[in-house]
Design a protein around this motif. Structure first.
Motif, PDB file in Angstrom:
ATOM      1  N   ALA A  79       0.572  -1.486   0.011  1.00  0.00           N
ATOM      2  CA  ALA A  79      -0.343  -0.402  -0.131  1.00  0.00           C
ATOM      3  C   ALA A  79       1.074   1.183   0.143  1.00  0.00           C
ATOM      4  O   ALA A  79       0.709   2.294  -0.469  1.00  0.00           O
ATOM      5  N   GLY A  80       1.963   1.223   0.342  1.00  0.00           N
ATOM      6  CA  GLY A  80       2.793   2.227   0.897  1.00  0.00           C
ATOM      7  C   GLY A  80       3.366   2.850  -0.844  1.00  0.00           C
ATOM      8  O   GLY A  80       3.302   3.324  -0.674  1.00  0.00           O
ATOM      9  N   GLY A  83       0.652   3.525  -3.412  1.00  0.00           N
ATOM     10  CA  GLY A  83       0.816   5.940  -2.288  1.00  0.00           C
ATOM     11  C   GLY A  83       2.108   6.427  -2.393  1.00  0.00           C
ATOM     12  O   GLY A  83       1.668   7.437  -3.491  1.00  0.00           O
ATOM     13  N   ARG A 100       0.879  10.376  -0.916  1.00  0.00           N
ATOM     14  CA  ARG A 100       2.385  10.405  -1.320  1.00  0.00           C
ATOM     15  C   ARG A 100       2.765  10.258  -0.233  1.00  0.00           C
ATOM     16  O   ARG A 100       3.757   9.723   0.901  1.00  0.00           O
ATOM     17  N   ALA A 103       1.578   8.341   3.223  1.00  0.00           N
ATOM     18  CA  ALA A 103       2.061   6.365   2.622  1.00  0.00           C
ATOM     19  C   ALA A 103       3.785   6.343   3.317  1.00  0.00           C
ATOM     20  O   ALA A 103       4.123   5.944   3.693  1.00  0.00           O
TER      21      ALA A 103
END
Length: 165
Positions: A79-80, A83, A100, A103
């Motif tokens: 997910a990061g 992001g 971002r 993230a």
């Protein structure tokens, strides 16, 4: 260190390609792409190598939560990475905040928690499949976590926040 090597290599390649094709020498974008690539790789690897690589790194006090925590960190890394990859223009068109930034913060917090596993392996003195290094490597790894966290925070615009892309 393979994580840091992958992150650095992808960032250098991205920086060179951007410069070669006239997109400018944008260090922050190159670093963001490098971090995203490394977290995509390790995020997927959390699911492919749960038993062989990641379970031996987890302290026993996590008990039956060891595998679910590995999967959770894999999802968080994926997910990061996603992001970090989504361009700022997409967030703006969708009327979303700059994810971002979040993230980067999330990945930095995750890196702080992952020190537990890295220290556990160092204290345990064992090896982990896929890491053919001596014991020194596992003692050195926790010291790289802050460097990677700073990298991610800068790449995501948390540190020295600029105007974005």
């Amino acid at each position: 260190m393979s994580f840091l090597l992958l992150m650095t290599s992808v960032a250098a390649l991205a920086w060179l390609l951007r410069a070669a094709f006239g997109a400018g020498k944008d260090l922050r974008t190159a670093m963001r792409l490098g971090a995203a690539a490394a977290f995509l790789f390790t995020g997927v690897d959390h699911f492919l190598s749960t038993e062989t690589r990641y379970l031996p790194m987890m302290p026993g006090f996590f008990g039956d939560l060891r595998a679910p925590l590995i999967w959770l960190t894999g999802v968080a890394e994926l997910a990061g990475a996603v992001g970090l990859l989504v361009p700022l223009g997409v967030y703006r068109r969708l009327k979303l905040p700059d994810l971002r930034y979040w993230a980067g913060i999330g990945l930095a917090v995750l890196l702080a928690f992952l020190v537990i596993a890295n220290v556990h392996v160092a204290i345990q003195g064992g090896g982990v499949e896929g890491f053919a290094f001596g014991a020194w490597y596992f003692w050195l790894r926790p010291f790289f976590q802050p460097l990677i966290a700073l990298w991610v925070l800068y790449a995501a615009g948390v540190i020295r926040r600029g105007s974005g892309e």
